[in-house]
Design a protein around this motif. Structure first.
Motif, PDB file in Angstrom:
ATOM      1  N   PHE A 133       7.766 -34.837  52.964  1.00  0.00           N
ATOM      2  CA  PHE A 133       8.670 -34.057  52.124  1.00  0.00           C
ATOM      3  C   PHE A 133       9.026 -32.751  52.824  1.00  0.00           C
ATOM      4  CE2 PHE A 133       5.794 -36.433  49.290  1.00  0.00           C
ATOM      5  CZ  PHE A 133       6.721 -37.249  48.648  1.00  0.00           C
ATOM      6  N   ARG A 142      11.006 -29.028  51.941  1.00  0.00           N
ATOM      7  CA  ARG A 142      11.548 -28.134  50.921  1.00  0.00           C
ATOM      8  C   ARG A 142      12.292 -26.998  51.615  1.00  0.00           C
ATOM      9  NH1 ARG A 142       7.806 -25.259  46.216  1.00  0.00           N
ATOM     10  NH2 ARG A 142       9.399 -23.825  45.392  1.00  0.00           N
ATOM     11  N   PHE A 155       5.894 -31.674  44.823  1.00  0.00           N
ATOM     12  CA  PHE A 155       7.220 -32.109  45.266  1.00  0.00           C
ATOM     13  C   PHE A 155       8.055 -32.657  44.109  1.00  0.00           C
ATOM     14  CE2 PHE A 155       4.132 -35.439  45.730  1.00  0.00           C
ATOM     15  CZ  PHE A 155       4.752 -36.601  45.293  1.00  0.00           C
ATOM     16  N   LEU A 174      15.079 -30.488  47.943  1.00  0.00           N
ATOM     17  CA  LEU A 174      13.937 -31.291  48.395  1.00  0.00           C
ATOM     18  C   LEU A 174      14.435 -32.547  49.099  1.00  0.00           C
ATOM     19  CD1 LEU A 174      11.592 -31.137  45.257  1.00  0.00           C
ATOM     20  CD2 LEU A 174      11.200 -30.017  47.447  1.00  0.00           C
TER      21      LEU A 174
END
Length: 621
Positions: free
Chosen positions: A559, A561, A584, A593
């Motif tokens: 992930f 951000r 997340f 995201l």
């Protein structure tokens, strides 16, 4: 015959140096380090034997007597000589003595940023034998009260621009009977007394030594607070002996009385206070004091004040390298940069861009009992393992279980030492020469930093909380903080290594890497909070190709951000705890995201549907 004789002579002259360079390439630098280590011990024990007892304050008084008219501190357009500083600190001492709520020897808290009043006040309190709690000028409300309570101070001296922060906690301070003094000429708030007007009216006559006759080497000198990346800050006890040790160590850093040092790191933290302020006390160098670090003003200030020595910590060098390039980038007199935490790629970039500056990287912590100095200049290393160093300050690296968050132990309950080239937890034996003083009013956290039964039953080591690695040439490298390294797919992931890789990509400026828990998965999966370079857009395909090329599958952040700025502490340590807690979830996070999609060979926007699929187990990571 003559030719043979000449050949033998030439071989005898040139062969030994060549063999030494091949078989022991670092022998000369090791010998120089040994010389410095001996100098440190000789200086330290020489000071310890002096009567009456010799402390850091006495070193300042020596410098003031030896070079009274030399500039000790420069702040903007103001300049204060050693003598000026001495006299002004005398005035602060006398004004403080006149306060009914204060007695010499009482603990006093300083709540101010980088300004001359900070230096005057610290010296004044040292002359009165008072321990000084150095409060972070950025803390507020609950944290401020907590830090103040840790040191049990009877007086709070605050900067004028922090008046509102003091007013927020004033009722609690008044309930405790604390005297609150504001560095201003006027105060209209009941319970907050103006102090600067009293200082200006006070005598600048020398302060009698008898007022500090109670001070010993074990007496607390200052309380320096941890940055508080997790939980509330802890007050590390720095006693007079530790300050004297720092004085001896700083004498070997290569700074002289002719140098001009640029101090832009907070004086209330270890780097600014010890390397910056105490370093200038030891060497008699001039200290150019900056209120706060500014990447855009850094080199202009260096040119303006003819700076020869600068400090760095954490991401400072990265910020400097991120500024727009200029034709005069090498137009300066800086010859030495002292600090810690610079990554290898940034180290190289800094030298390439700003010129032949010696980087003196060291490793240390506020409360720790072990330190290293990269005296060879090996890029990326924090120091080098040296036999004599280890003899005086025993340490080792032990295997660490990142999943259990504890050192690994054998069948006898002892720690297992890491092999050369293997990452391990740095622990240092607690001895009389290398003590651990702990945290004020916090026995639980003090005990938590002690690791028992390490190599032998009954021994006690200081747990640095840092994962390190020693290579075949005995250079030691910082790898990660315990808690930052996480385990995924049965492998350990070092956050700093992943952050380094992300930061050299085309569009990303900074990266803060951490692990987040995912339902139905063991360990923690990688996530990165990143910022974009100016005028750049996030390109999921390029970032995907970049991480695939540089990182193994288990280390690739799943992930990403996007943030406008990476949140850091006052000493530029990245804040991770809040990010880990937020996880997340696109439903609660307003920042963009993205999730790694191997099918699309890209990082694609993380939708609510994808998030739900991960949570339910339909989508495997």
């Amino acid at each position: 015959m003559d030719l043979l004789l000449i050949s033998v002579v030439l071989v005898s002259i040139f062969l030994p140096p060549l063999l030494l360079r091949t078989l022991a390439p670092h022998l000369w630098t090791d010998l120089l380090y040994l010389r410095d280590l001996v100098r440190i011990l000789v200086s330290y024990w020489g000071w310890r034997r002096r009567r009456p007892p010799f402390f850091v304050l006495d070193r300042f008084l020596e410098q003031s007597a030896a070079r009274p008219h030399k500039a000790f501190m420069v702040f903007g357009a103001e300049s204060f000589s050693f003598s000026d500083t001495d006299r002004r600190s005398n005035q602060v001492s006398r004004a403080l003595q006149a306060q009914p709520g204060y007695r010499p020897g009482d603990t006093v808290a300083l709540f101010m940023g980088n300004e001359p009043a900070f230096v005057f006040s610290w010296l004044a309190l040292a002359k009165l034998g008072s321990p000084v709690a150095l409060l972070n000028s950025n803390i507020r409300s609950r944290s401020l009260l907590h830090c103040f309570s840790c040191c049990r101070a009877s007086v709070l001296i605050a900067a004028e621009d922090l008046k509102e922060a003091v007013e927020d906690v004033l009722p609690s301070l008044m309930d405790q009977g604390v005297s609150v003094l504001l560095m201003s000429k006027h105060s209209d708030t009941p319970g907050i007394q103006s102090f600067w007007d009293q200082i200006e009216e006070a005598s600048d006559a020398p302060i009698p030594r008898s007022l500090r006759s109670h001070v010993t080497f074990k007496s607390p000198a200052v309380y320096i607070y941890t940055s508080g990346t997790t939980g509330l800050p802890k007050a590390a006890v720095v006693n007079q002996n530790r300050l004297l040790t720092a004085l001896a160590v700083l004498s070997t850093y290569g700074v002289t009385s002719e140098d001009v040092k640029y101090v832009n790191l907070p004086l209330y933290h270890t780097a600014g206070f010890l390397v910056g302020l105490i370093g200038s006390v030891q060497t008699g160098s001039t200290m150019v004091l900056k209120r706060k670090f500014s990447a855009s003003q850094f080199w202009d200030d260096c040119r303006k004040y003819n700076v020869t020595v600068v400090q760095y910590i954490g991401e400072v060098m990265r910020y400097l390298c991120s500024t727009p390039k200029k034709d005069n980038d090498r137009d300066h007199r800086v010859r030495l940069a002292i600090g810690n935490g610079v990554r290898a790629e940034i180290w190289r970039e800094f030298l390439h861009r700003f010129g032949n500056i010696r980087i003196l990287e060291f490793y240390a912590s506020t409360e720790g009992n072990i330190g290293f100095l990269n005296f060879t200049g090996k890029i990326g290393a924090v120091g080098r393992v040296h036999f004599f160093h280890k003899m005086f300050f025993p340490f080792t690296l032990v295997k660490y279980d990142t999943e259990r968050d504890e050192p690994m132990r054998d069948s006898d309950g002892l720690c297992i030492e890491s092999a050369k080239g293997e990452t391990g937890l740095l622990v240092s034996k607690i001895t009389e020469i290398a003590p651990f003083e702990g945290y004020a009013q916090n026995e639980q956290q003090t005990e938590k930093k002690k690791l028992r039964n390490v190599l032998r039953k009954g021994d006690v080591y200081f747990n640095t909380g840092d994962l390190m690695r020693i290579d075949e040439d005995n250079f030691i490298y910082f790898q990660d903080r315990v808690g930052d390294t996480f385990r995924w797919k049965g492998e350990n992931v070092a956050t700093t290594e992943v952050a380094d890789i992300l930061s050299i990509s085309e569009c990303l400026q900074e990266a803060n890497v951490y692990g987040v828990q995912v339902p139905g998965h063991e360990g923690r999966v990688g996530m990165a909070a990143v910022t974009l370079k100016k005028d750049e857009e996030f390109d999921g395909s390029k970032i995907y190709n970049h991480v695939v090329n540089y990182l193994p599958s288990y280390a690739r952040p799943r992930f990403i951000r996007i943030q406008s700025a990476v949140e850091v502490t006052a000493t530029f340590k990245q804040m991770k705890v809040k990010l880990v807690e937020q996880g997340f979830d696109p439903g609660s996070i307003h920042d963009p995201l993205y999730i790694l999609d191997d099918g699309a060979k890209s990082y694609v926007p993380l939708s609510a549907q994808s998030f739900a699929s991960i949570g339910s187990g339909r989508m495997k990571l």
